[in-house]
Write a protein that holds these residues in place. Structure first.
Motif, PDB file in Angstrom:
ATOM      1  N   LEU A   1     -37.604-104.387  10.981  1.00  0.00           N
ATOM      2  CA  LEU A   1     -36.609-103.343  10.792  1.00  0.00           C
ATOM      3  C   LEU A   1     -35.674-103.719   9.642  1.00  0.00           C
ATOM      4  O   LEU A   1     -35.296-104.878   9.480  1.00  0.00           O
ATOM      5  CB  LEU A   1     -35.806-103.209  12.093  1.00  0.00           C
ATOM      6  CG  LEU A   1     -34.454-102.516  12.054  1.00  0.00           C
ATOM      7  CD1 LEU A   1     -34.653-101.029  11.876  1.00  0.00           C
ATOM      8  CD2 LEU A   1     -33.680-102.791  13.349  1.00  0.00           C
TER       9      LEU A   1
ATOM     10  N   GLY B   1     -36.705-104.852  15.806  1.00  0.00           N
ATOM     11  CA  GLY B   1     -37.619-103.728  15.648  1.00  0.00           C
ATOM     12  C   GLY B   1     -38.639-103.975  14.545  1.00  0.00           C
ATOM     13  O   GLY B   1     -38.386-104.721  13.601  1.00  0.00           O
TER      14      GLY B   1
ATOM     15  N   ILE C   1     -39.810 -96.916  13.032  1.00  0.00           N
ATOM     16  CA  ILE C   1     -39.454 -98.223  13.583  1.00  0.00           C
ATOM     17  C   ILE C   1     -39.427 -98.129  15.100  1.00  0.00           C
ATOM     18  O   ILE C   1     -39.029 -97.114  15.673  1.00  0.00           O
ATOM     19  CB  ILE C   1     -38.064 -98.666  13.077  1.00  0.00           C
ATOM     20  CG1 ILE C   1     -38.067 -98.769  11.540  1.00  0.00           C
ATOM     21  CG2 ILE C   1     -37.652 -99.990  13.691  1.00  0.00           C
ATOM     22  CD1 ILE C   1     -36.685 -98.685  10.950  1.00  0.00           C
TER      23      ILE C   1
END
Length: 639
Positions: free
Chosen positions: A565, A587, A609
């Motif tokens: 992420l 993530g 995500i």
């Protein structure tokens, strides 16, 4: 350059169609035929040997209908007018005795060598020896290439007589310098093998062996695609058909051409070309093709039925000292796959496995390895254009996190042609995939222990668990563990793709919006627009193929990437498979969209995500590796 060559090939094929010919052929080809494909490396090697000093004769091995004669016709043209070439098709004198064979060889040499003596009277080895010594003594003759094709047309006693004579002539070159100009190319299958490995001829000590392999993946796919495009089929769909054919016959020259001709027939009848059409064409081949009938006959006559069963059910380690396997290779049923022998392709394995009453198993070295596509090193366009939304080049569906578009250069890598299927994931579940801590990250193992996971979320549901459907309901933690497990089982490192690797494979070097191009077209992928409501078997949409030959890069399932992420653009390189990068519960990126995603979400640049423990019937995975899997038939080329 390659694109221009392909376009030229298609134009030549279109000319054959205009002239009433098919773009596919299952017979030997004229030297200038536009249908001749592949074999360039074999041709270059033979040409080089023919021009170099003669230190050995050549034994050119190939099974039935493997393209030997087409290659030799092309070689003959390539060598002239630099040197005399005498190619003899021994089928012309099928069944001839030794006297007839010696006379035929001398007569044909006299027709091709300037100032050759009168060949009449040549009826045995000594006569051929004297004849060649005189014919090659002329200074205007720099080399004579004598090509003896189709050894199986001659009786065994005739073959042995010719072999004894030619071996004697090879030895005599030390004292008769004119005989150093002679290069003999023996071409054949199991009959040639019988001759050269036997003590009777001793040719094994004066011949260099050259085995003709099947066409490479790029050559075989182009052969099908170019022929169908020349006949008017959409290029993307034609390429998908090429990959579908290759998955069944693995570049077998004759079977590739045969299936291509049947697909063309279906197209001309107005039938849709799908992978089902490839299987229908295969069924027709298996119902009575001459090649399959001859292989059956050869197996019986050679006493190799038990060896064929062993090949298909429990492939032995590769060595040509295994006489039975070497003979199966020349009959056309076996080939080398990595460190093992294997059935030559799936069509033959299934046909002869059923006939012999044995279960078909993939080659041991690649049993767990999915088909891989080679993505060549080089730049590609990553992200979406920030151009004015009215500009034709802009992706009008682009999101802010896809910008700015930039050029990124990646080293080469290998990526799964399709997402991992339930059948491919099953050994992980059935083995120690969920019980061996070593495959898991620390956070992943803690999560697995917490929720007591021992299989994917949708593993027992019939809607999602077909063998060829992509595995779904896997978390990012499970995806990582599967890659590590696969690496241990195969001895070859596999991992999840980085976000950049995934995008290049999906969009090609030129940054296509969808794998097939910049315009949305219904019917090219399993998205919400298809209305199917679940996953489809991988490869179900061959006309959605990417420029590198990958399938299901749009829709069907979201695919986990290694990337964390928050990765911004321009994309910065880092080791996304390092232990520290994989740690924790941050993530992770998914790419490609799923069966319930609208067209804007199945674009190659779209990014989503989710948390690494997230499991749902939308998420799957595809694997990547940095080095080729040496010798595996499953490794393809996306160049």
């Amino acid at each position: 350059m390659r694109r221009h060559v392909r376009q030229s090939a298609i134009c030549n094929l279109q000319s054959t169609i205009v002239n009433g010919m098919t773009p596919f052929s299952t017979t030997s080809l004229a030297p200038d035929s536009p249908l001749f494909r592949g074999r360039q490396d074999d041709l270059a090697w033979l040409v080089q040997r023919c021009h170099a000093e003669v230190t050995a004769y050549i034994a050119l091995y190939g099974g039935r209908q493997n393209g030997k004669t087409s290659l030799l016709l092309r070689l003959e043209t390539a060598l002239r007018p630099a040197m005399p070439v005498c190619r003899l098709d021994l089928q012309i004198i099928k069944g001839a005795n030794a006297t007839q064979a010696f006379a035929f060889v001398a007569k044909r040499i006299a027709e091709n060598v300037p100032f050759a003596p009168d060949p009449r009277g040549v009826a045995d080895g000594p006569g051929l020896h004297r004849f060649l010594s005189q014919a090659l003594a002329e200074e205007c003759v720099s080399r004579l290439v004598l090509i003896l094709d189709e050894w199986g047309a001659l009786p065994a006693t005739t073959r042995e007589a010719l072999a004894h004579a030619l071996r004697s002539i090879f030895d005599a070159r030390h004292t008769i310098h004119a005989l150093r100009k002679l290069l003999v190319i023996f071409s054949g299958g199991s009959e040639l093998y019988d001759l050269i490995v036997s003590e009777a001829s001793s040719l094994h000590s004066v011949c260099v062996d050259h085995y003709l392999s099947d066409l490479g993946q790029d050559e075989a796919v182009a052969l099908i695609a170019d022929g169908l495009v020349a006949a008017g089929l959409d290029a993307v769909l034609a390429t998908g058909m090429g990959h579908a054919v290759y998955s069944r016959v693995a570049g077998h020259p004759y079977l590739t051409q045969r299936l291509g001709a049947l697909l063309l027939e279906y197209q001309q009848r107005g039938q849709s070309l799908t992978e089902a059409a490839v299987l229908a064409a295969e069924t027709r081949v298996r119902q009575g093709d001459t090649l399959l009938r001859r292989i059956r006959s050869d197996l019986r006559e050679s006493g190799l039925l038990d060896a064929a069963r062993r090949l298909i059910s429990d492939p032995p380690r590769f060595t040509r000292l295994d006489d039975d396997m070497a003979r199966l290779e020349l009959i056309g049923l076996a080939k080398q796959t990595g460190e093992h022998w294997a059935a030559r392709n799936l069509l033959l394995a299934e046909e002869f496995g059923g006939w012999l009453g044995v279960a078909v198993l993939p080659p041991p070295a690649s049993r767990l390895i999915p088909p891989l596509i080679h993505i060549p090193a080089g730049p590609f366009l990553m992200g979406s254009s920030a151009a004015d939304k009215l500009a034709e080049s802009a992706d009008k569906l682009a999101k802010s996190n896809e910008k700015l578009q930039h050029t990124l250069t990646l080293p080469d890598y290998w990526i799964g042609r399709t997402p991992i299927t339930n059948a491919q994931f099953r050994p992980f579940v059935a083995g120690d995939g969920y019980t061996n801590h070593a495959y898991w990250t620390e956070a992943g193992w803690a999560w697995r222990e917490e929720v007591q996971v021992n299989q994917p979320e949708c593993w027992a549901e019939a809607k999602w668990n077909g063998d060829e459907q992509p595995v779904v309901g896997v978390s990012w933690f499970e995806a990582v563990a599967y890659c590590r497990w696969l690496s241990v089982q195969t001895g070859h490192e596999f991992r999840l793709p980085t976000e950049a690797e995934w995008e290049k494979a999906a969009r090609g070097p030129d940054g296509r919006i969808w794998p097939w191009g910049d315009a949305w077209e219904a019917g090219r992928c399993n998205s919400k627009e298809a209305g199917i409501g679940k996953t489809t078997p991988v490869g179900h949409y061959p006309n959605g193929v990417s420029s590198y030959g990958l399938l299901d890069m749009a829709g069907n399932v979201w695919e986990w990437c290694a990337t964390k992420l928050g990765k911004g653009y321009p994309y910065q390189f880092e080791d996304e498979w390092a232990e520290a990068y994989l740690a924790g519960e941050e993530g992770r990126i998914l790419r490609g969209g799923a069966w319930n995603s609208e067209q804007k979400f199945v674009r190659g640049a779209y990014r989503v995500i989710n948390f690494p423990r997230y499991r749902i019937n939308l998420n799957g995975l595809r694997v990547v590796c940095h080095a080729p899997v040496g010798g595996e038939w499953r490794v393809m080329s996306g160049e």
